[in-house]
Design a protein around this motif. Structure first.
Motif, PDB file in Angstrom:
ATOM      1  N   LEU A 106      30.523  -5.226 -66.941  1.00 31.67           N
ATOM      2  CA  LEU A 106      30.302  -5.718 -68.298  1.00 31.67           C
ATOM      3  C   LEU A 106      28.971  -5.236 -68.862  1.00 31.67           C
ATOM      4  O   LEU A 106      28.863  -4.947 -70.061  1.00 31.67           O
ATOM      5  CB  LEU A 106      30.361  -7.252 -68.308  1.00 31.67           C
ATOM      6  CG  LEU A 106      31.744  -7.861 -68.075  1.00 31.67           C
ATOM      7  CD1 LEU A 106      31.633  -9.372 -67.896  1.00 31.67           C
ATOM      8  CD2 LEU A 106      32.689  -7.533 -69.224  1.00 31.67           C
ATOM      9  N   THR A 107      27.950  -5.146 -68.011  1.00 28.63           N
ATOM     10  CA  THR A 107      26.669  -4.589 -68.451  1.00 28.63           C
ATOM     11  C   THR A 107      26.861  -3.150 -68.908  1.00 28.63           C
ATOM     12  O   THR A 107      26.385  -2.746 -69.977  1.00 28.63           O
ATOM     13  CB  THR A 107      25.637  -4.657 -67.316  1.00 28.63           C
ATOM     14  OG1 THR A 107      25.363  -6.025 -67.001  1.00 28.63           O
ATOM     15  CG2 THR A 107      24.340  -3.981 -67.725  1.00 28.63           C
ATOM     16  N   GLU A 108      27.574  -2.380 -68.090  1.00 33.21           N
ATOM     17  CA  GLU A 108      27.798  -0.962 -68.400  1.00 33.21           C
ATOM     18  C   GLU A 108      28.598  -0.798 -69.693  1.00 33.21           C
ATOM     19  O   GLU A 108      28.374   0.153 -70.462  1.00 33.21           O
ATOM     20  CB  GLU A 108      28.544  -0.298 -67.240  1.00 33.21           C
ATOM     21  CG  GLU A 108      28.654   1.209 -67.339  1.00 33.21           C
ATOM     22  CD  GLU A 108      27.313   1.914 -67.191  1.00 33.21           C
ATOM     23  OE1 GLU A 108      27.188   3.026 -67.752  1.00 33.21           O
ATOM     24  OE2 GLU A 108      26.405   1.369 -66.533  1.00 33.21           O
ATOM     25  N   ALA A 109      29.510  -1.744 -69.947  1.00 30.12           N
ATOM     26  CA  ALA A 109      30.361  -1.663 -71.135  1.00 30.12           C
ATOM     27  C   ALA A 109      29.690  -2.237 -72.386  1.00 30.12           C
ATOM     28  O   ALA A 109      30.295  -2.208 -73.464  1.00 30.12           O
ATOM     29  CB  ALA A 109      31.674  -2.385 -70.878  1.00 30.12           C
ATOM     30  N   GLY A 110      28.475  -2.765 -72.267  1.00 33.63           N
ATOM     31  CA  GLY A 110      27.754  -3.250 -73.434  1.00 33.63           C
ATOM     32  C   GLY A 110      28.091  -4.656 -73.863  1.00 33.63           C
ATOM     33  O   GLY A 110      27.790  -5.051 -74.999  1.00 33.63           O
ATOM     34  N   TYR A 111      28.691  -5.460 -72.999  1.00 32.09           N
ATOM     35  CA  TYR A 111      28.992  -6.853 -73.336  1.00 32.09           C
ATOM     36  C   TYR A 111      27.704  -7.691 -73.318  1.00 32.09           C
ATOM     37  O   TYR A 111      26.728  -7.331 -72.649  1.00 32.09           O
ATOM     38  CB  TYR A 111      29.986  -7.435 -72.337  1.00 32.09           C
ATOM     39  CG  TYR A 111      31.433  -7.082 -72.600  1.00 32.09           C
ATOM     40  CD1 TYR A 111      32.318  -8.014 -73.133  1.00 32.09           C
ATOM     41  CD2 TYR A 111      31.916  -5.809 -72.320  1.00 32.09           C
ATOM     42  CE1 TYR A 111      33.648  -7.696 -73.371  1.00 32.09           C
ATOM     43  CE2 TYR A 111      33.248  -5.471 -72.562  1.00 32.09           C
ATOM     44  CZ  TYR A 111      34.100  -6.429 -73.084  1.00 32.09           C
ATOM     45  OH  TYR A 111      35.415  -6.100 -73.329  1.00 32.09           O
ATOM     46  N   PRO A 112      27.712  -8.820 -74.034  1.00 24.36           N
ATOM     47  CA  PRO A 112      26.529  -9.689 -74.049  1.00 24.36           C
ATOM     48  C   PRO A 112      26.407 -10.496 -72.748  1.00 24.36           C
ATOM     49  O   PRO A 112      26.825 -11.655 -72.651  1.00 24.36           O
ATOM     50  CB  PRO A 112      26.774 -10.608 -75.251  1.00 24.36           C
ATOM     51  CG  PRO A 112      28.267 -10.657 -75.396  1.00 24.36           C
ATOM     52  CD  PRO A 112      28.750  -9.293 -74.975  1.00 24.36           C
ATOM     53  N   VAL A 113      25.874  -9.866 -71.741  1.00 24.52           N
ATOM     54  CA  VAL A 113      25.741 -10.456 -70.418  1.00 24.52           C
ATOM     55  C   VAL A 113      24.290 -10.265 -69.976  1.00 24.52           C
ATOM     56  O   VAL A 113      23.605  -9.349 -70.450  1.00 24.52           O
ATOM     57  CB  VAL A 113      26.722  -9.769 -69.433  1.00 24.52           C
ATOM     58  CG1 VAL A 113      26.511  -8.281 -69.388  1.00 24.52           C
ATOM     59  CG2 VAL A 113      26.642 -10.363 -68.044  1.00 24.52           C
ATOM     60  N   ILE A 114      23.790 -11.142 -69.109  1.00 23.35           N
ATOM     61  CA  ILE A 114      22.463 -10.915 -68.555  1.00 23.35           C
ATOM     62  C   ILE A 114      22.473  -9.535 -67.903  1.00 23.35           C
ATOM     63  O   ILE A 114      23.312  -9.256 -67.043  1.00 23.35           O
ATOM     64  CB  ILE A 114      22.098 -11.995 -67.525  1.00 23.35           C
ATOM     65  CG1 ILE A 114      21.968 -13.361 -68.199  1.00 23.35           C
ATOM     66  CG2 ILE A 114      20.780 -11.648 -66.828  1.00 23.35           C
ATOM     67  CD1 ILE A 114      21.652 -14.493 -67.249  1.00 23.35           C
ATOM     68  N   PRO A 115      21.565  -8.639 -68.296  1.00 30.97           N
ATOM     69  CA  PRO A 115      21.589  -7.271 -67.756  1.00 30.97           C
ATOM     70  C   PRO A 115      21.580  -7.281 -66.230  1.00 30.97           C
ATOM     71  O   PRO A 115      20.799  -7.999 -65.602  1.00 30.97           O
ATOM     72  CB  PRO A 115      20.306  -6.654 -68.318  1.00 30.97           C
ATOM     73  CG  PRO A 115      20.018  -7.446 -69.553  1.00 30.97           C
ATOM     74  CD  PRO A 115      20.478  -8.844 -69.252  1.00 30.97           C
ATOM     75  N   THR A 116      22.469  -6.472 -65.651  1.00 36.54           N
ATOM     76  CA  THR A 116      22.684  -6.500 -64.209  1.00 36.54           C
ATOM     77  C   THR A 116      22.780  -5.078 -63.669  1.00 36.54           C
ATOM     78  O   THR A 116      23.454  -4.232 -64.263  1.00 36.54           O
ATOM     79  CB  THR A 116      23.991  -7.248 -63.867  1.00 36.54           C
ATOM     80  OG1 THR A 116      23.978  -8.535 -64.491  1.00 36.54           O
ATOM     81  CG2 THR A 116      24.154  -7.420 -62.367  1.00 36.54           C
ATOM     82  N   VAL A 117      22.110  -4.810 -62.547  1.00 34.53           N
ATOM     83  CA  VAL A 117      22.250  -3.537 -61.840  1.00 34.53           C
ATOM     84  C   VAL A 117      22.466  -3.839 -60.364  1.00 34.53           C
ATOM     85  O   VAL A 117      22.238  -4.960 -59.898  1.00 34.53           O
ATOM     86  CB  VAL A 117      21.027  -2.608 -62.020  1.00 34.53           C
ATOM     87  CG1 VAL A 117      20.827  -2.265 -63.498  1.00 34.53           C
ATOM     88  CG2 VAL A 117      19.767  -3.242 -61.434  1.00 34.53           C
ATOM     89  N   GLY A 118      22.897  -2.810 -59.632  1.00 34.52           N
ATOM     90  CA  GLY A 118      23.187  -3.011 -58.224  1.00 34.52           C
ATOM     91  C   GLY A 118      22.469  -2.058 -57.297  1.00 34.52           C
ATOM     92  O   GLY A 118      22.656  -2.124 -56.081  1.00 34.52           O
TER      93      GLY A 118
END
Length: 278
Positions: A106-118
Motif C-alpha cells: 500500500l505504501t508503494e501504491a501511494g495509499y494513505p498509510v503510515i509509510p512503511t519499508v522492509g
C-alpha cells in the motif's frame, strides 16, 4: 430427525489473554445471540480442521494470533479449500490474514498509510523521525514490536534480514477504528488518549472518514467477513492506515450501547445467511 437449521462451527480461544481486552466475553455474548438462528458449537482453532465436515459454515472469531498454532491454522485453510467450506471471514484476505506485506504494497501504491519499508536500503524513503517502529512481518497483537532510536534502526533492520517492517513513530492525535460487516459500515470507535489504546469511545465518523476506510475495504476484496480498519489522525489532520485486520478482529462491543450491539448482531446474522446461500 434431519437438521432444520444451519450448523455453524464457531472457532475461538476462550482462554486467550489479550492486553486490555477480554476476548472471551465478546464471544460468549455473540454465540449466545447467534444460537437464536443457528445450531452452533464452539471449538479451539487447533481442532477446527478435524471438525469441518459436520458443519455448514465456519466462523473464525477471537482465535488469537495464528503464530501460536501455525501448523493447525495452515491445515485448517488447506482442509477448508479442499472441501469448499464456507468460512467467515473468507480466506482470501490480502491484509493481516496474509501477514504485514500489505503495508509495504500500500505504501508503494501511494495509499494513505503510515509509510512503511522492509529493507535497510529503503530507510531513506521514510520521513525523518527520532524513533522508528520495527515489527515482524508475521507479527500480531504487538508481538515483537519495538521502538528503535534513529541511530540504531539501520543496524536493527539489517540484523533481521528482511523479516521486519519499519515505520516512523508518528506523533498522532488519536486512533480510530472503523468496523465493517461484509462491505457495510457498522460503527466507529476511537481512543481519545493515545496512551490508552483500548479505552475506546463511540466516534461520529464524517463522510470523509468513511471514504478513507471504505477505500481499504474495497482494496481487500473480502465479500464475506468482518473487517476493522485502524487509522491514526496525523499531525496534519489527515488519517493514515495503521492496520487492516481481516482475520479475527476484536470488535470492542462492550464500548457500544445495547442498541449498537443489537444492530451489529442483526448485521452479522444477515451476513451469515448470505454466506450460507452463496
Amino acid at each position: 430427525m434431519p437438521f432444520t437449521r444451519p450448523r455453524v462451527l464457531y472457532v475461538t480461544d476462550l482462554a486467550y489473554e489479550a492486553r486490555g481486552r477480554r476476548y472471551c466475553d465478546e464471544d460468549i455474548f455473540l454465540t449466545s445471540r447467534l444460537r437464536e438462528d443457528f445450531d452452533l458449537a464452539l471449538c479451539h482453532p487447533r481442532d477446527a480442521a478435524a471438525l469441518l465436515d459436520a458443519f455448514d459454515a465456519v466462523v473464525v472469531r477471537n482465535s488469537g494470533p495464528v503464530l501460536g498454532y501455525r501448523a493447525a491454522y495452515d491445515a485448517f485453510r488447506e482442509r477448508a479449500a479442499e472441501r469448499g467450506t464456507r468460512v467467515y471471514n473468507q480466506l482470501t484476505g490480502r491484509a493481516d490474514m496474509a501477514g504485514k506485506q500489505y503495508l509495504l504494497d500500500l505504501t508503494e501504491a501511494g495509499y494513505p498509510v503510515i509509510p512503511t519499508v522492509g529493507r535497510a536500503e529503503d530507510l531513506h524513503r521514510l520521513p525523518a523521525a527520532d524513533q522508528y517502529v520495527v515489527k515482524p512481518k508475521l507479527g500480531a497483537d504487538s508481538t515483537g514490536l519495538r521502538f528503535v532510536p534513529a541511530d540504531r534502526v539501520r543496524a536493527t533492520v539489517r540484523a533481521d534480514a528482511g523479516d521486519v517492517l519499519v515505520q516512523p513513530r508518528v506523533d498522532f492525535a488519536h486512533e480510530i477504528s472503523f468496523y465493517f460487516v461484509d462491505h457495510d459500515f457498522q460503527y466507529a470507535l476511537y481512543a481519545p488518549h493515545p496512551e490508552r489504546r483500548w479505552r475506546l469511545e463511540p466516534y461520529d465518523a464524517t463522510p470523509e472518514d468513511l471514504d478513507f476506510a471504505r477505500r481499504f475495504v474495497e482494496w481487500n476484496g473480502v465479500d464475506h467477513g468482518i473487517q476493522r480498519v485502524d487509522a491514526c489522525r496525523a499531525p496534519g489532520g489527515e488519517l493514515l492506515l495503521v492496520e487492516l485486520e481481516d482475520l479475527n478482529p476484536y470488535l470492542s462491543l462492550d464500548a457500544l450501547d445495547e442498541a449498537g450491539r443489537d444492530s451489529f448482531v442483526t448485521a452479522l446474522r444477515a451476513a451469515l445467511r448470505r454466506l450460507l446461500e452463496a
